[in-house]
Design a protein around this motif. Sequence first.
Motif, PDB file in Angstrom:
ATOM      1  N   SER A   8       0.794  -1.214   0.158  1.00 49.84           N
ATOM      2  CA  SER A   8      -0.083  -0.131   0.084  1.00 49.84           C
ATOM      3  C   SER A   8       0.981   1.162   0.012  1.00 49.84           C
ATOM      4  CB  SER A   8      -1.064   0.115   1.350  1.00 49.84           C
ATOM      5  OG  SER A   8      -0.335   0.201   2.317  1.00 49.84           O
ATOM      6  N   ALA A   9       0.269   2.475   0.005  1.00 51.78           N
ATOM      7  CA  ALA A   9       1.023   3.518   0.020  1.00 51.78           C
ATOM      8  C   ALA A   9       1.823   3.594   1.433  1.00 51.78           C
ATOM      9  CB  ALA A   9       0.039   4.800  -0.035  1.00 51.78           C
ATOM     10  N   GLN A  11       3.370   1.182   2.572  1.00 53.74           N
ATOM     11  CA  GLN A  11       3.889  -0.471   2.404  1.00 53.74           C
ATOM     12  C   GLN A  11       4.895  -0.549   3.671  1.00 53.74           C
ATOM     13  OE1 GLN A  11       5.910  -1.087  -1.195  1.00 53.74           O
ATOM     14  NE2 GLN A  11       6.550   0.932  -1.260  1.00 53.74           N
ATOM     15  N   ASP A  30       6.069  -1.347 -10.643  1.00 55.51           N
ATOM     16  CA  ASP A  30       6.377  -0.523  -9.777  1.00 55.51           C
ATOM     17  C   ASP A  30       5.285   0.752  -9.258  1.00 55.51           C
ATOM     18  OD1 ASP A  30       7.333   0.466  -7.411  1.00 55.51           O
ATOM     19  OD2 ASP A  30       9.464   0.828  -8.261  1.00 55.51           O
ATOM     20  N   HIS A  32       4.921   1.955  -6.452  1.00 56.67           N
ATOM     21  CA  HIS A  32       5.537   2.921  -5.473  1.00 56.67           C
ATOM     22  C   HIS A  32       6.862   3.273  -5.560  1.00 56.67           C
ATOM     23  CE1 HIS A  32       1.742   2.076  -3.014  1.00 56.67           C
ATOM     24  NE2 HIS A  32       2.136   0.669  -3.464  1.00 56.67           N
ATOM     25  N   SER A  34      10.507   5.147  -5.924  1.00 59.94           N
ATOM     26  CA  SER A  34      11.078   5.928  -4.849  1.00 59.94           C
ATOM     27  C   SER A  34      11.341   7.261  -5.573  1.00 59.94           C
ATOM     28  CB  SER A  34      12.345   5.437  -4.438  1.00 59.94           C
ATOM     29  OG  SER A  34      13.326   5.204  -5.391  1.00 59.94           O
ATOM     30  N   ASN A  68      -0.721   7.169 -10.305  1.00 61.16           N
ATOM     31  CA  ASN A  68      -1.565   7.792  -9.203  1.00 61.16           C
ATOM     32  C   ASN A  68      -3.041   7.380  -9.381  1.00 61.16           C
ATOM     33  OD1 ASN A  68       0.348   9.525  -8.468  1.00 61.16           O
ATOM     34  ND2 ASN A  68      -0.069  11.050 -10.079  1.00 61.16           N
ATOM     35  N   ASN A  71      -3.174   3.813  -7.318  1.00 64.98           N
ATOM     36  CA  ASN A  71      -3.174   3.985  -6.014  1.00 64.98           C
ATOM     37  C   ASN A  71      -4.445   4.564  -5.229  1.00 64.98           C
ATOM     38  OD1 ASN A  71      -0.276   2.958  -5.473  1.00 64.98           O
ATOM     39  ND2 ASN A  71       0.305   4.880  -6.325  1.00 64.98           N
ATOM     40  N   GLN A  76      -3.106  -3.159  -5.327  1.00 65.92           N
ATOM     41  CA  GLN A  76      -2.018  -3.352  -4.821  1.00 65.92           C
ATOM     42  C   GLN A  76      -1.000  -4.204  -5.694  1.00 65.92           C
ATOM     43  OE1 GLN A  76      -2.165  -2.544  -1.491  1.00 65.92           O
ATOM     44  NE2 GLN A  76      -4.135  -2.485  -1.611  1.00 65.92           N
TER      45      GLN A  76
END
Length: 236
Positions: A8-9, A11, A30, A32, A34, A68, A71, A76
């Motif tokens: 999750s956001a 995570q 991916d 999320h 970085s 975006n 999410n 997930q």
Amino acid sequence: MTVTGPMSAAQEVRNPSFWYGLPVGYMSLDLHPSAEQLTELINQLRGLPEQVQEEADRALRLYAGIINQLNANNVQECALGLHPDDAGGLTMSVFTVSTLATPGNAKLVLAGLASSTTNDRAEDTRPLVLPCGLGYLSEKHLAAPRSSRRPELNETLPRHLWQGIVAVPAPSSAELIVLQMVTPHLGGADDYRNILLGIARTLTFTNPEQAASDGTAAEESEALTEAATTMRNDFG
């Protein structure tokens, strides 16, 4: 079989509460990335020839927009598959896993959803008995989205999509686990349904790493092993 779990956001705080297997040939996006990854993408974009920078920048913005949106809808997992078609070319499918919060008992909500979709003639719905519990499968044909910004592309885009959904209530929360497969290859619906069902049979709410050493989870561990065998059969 790659066993994976939801993220999750947050995570780094939330531990996975369910696990499932992805077949070979699917690549996970991916969801999320970085700040370092995004910076590296931007630097690579700046190093491209000027004539392709605009198109690459548009693709990067599309990727950011998709991430975006995924999410925002509690997705997930999003995995892309590329497969040969009957004409000797390639077609693709998109597999997603999302969680859907319910106002109370997820099993009752699932029963209500199954009942409402049964009355929809355009949607084929049936219950499922999975190693992790009861669920339901629904499938239908959808109109493919069209581009308003570049309407000239619509002639090259598919007009219809096949969509398959498996929904399973989480045993310890009010959430539904929703597995979805979408593809423009309508003629391969049977194959994609088998892939979706194969993944659903690996769904478990017991950590596979702990199941081997936890005697109380022996039955679920055995069910996961049987599901993995079935999954290999489904995928050929």
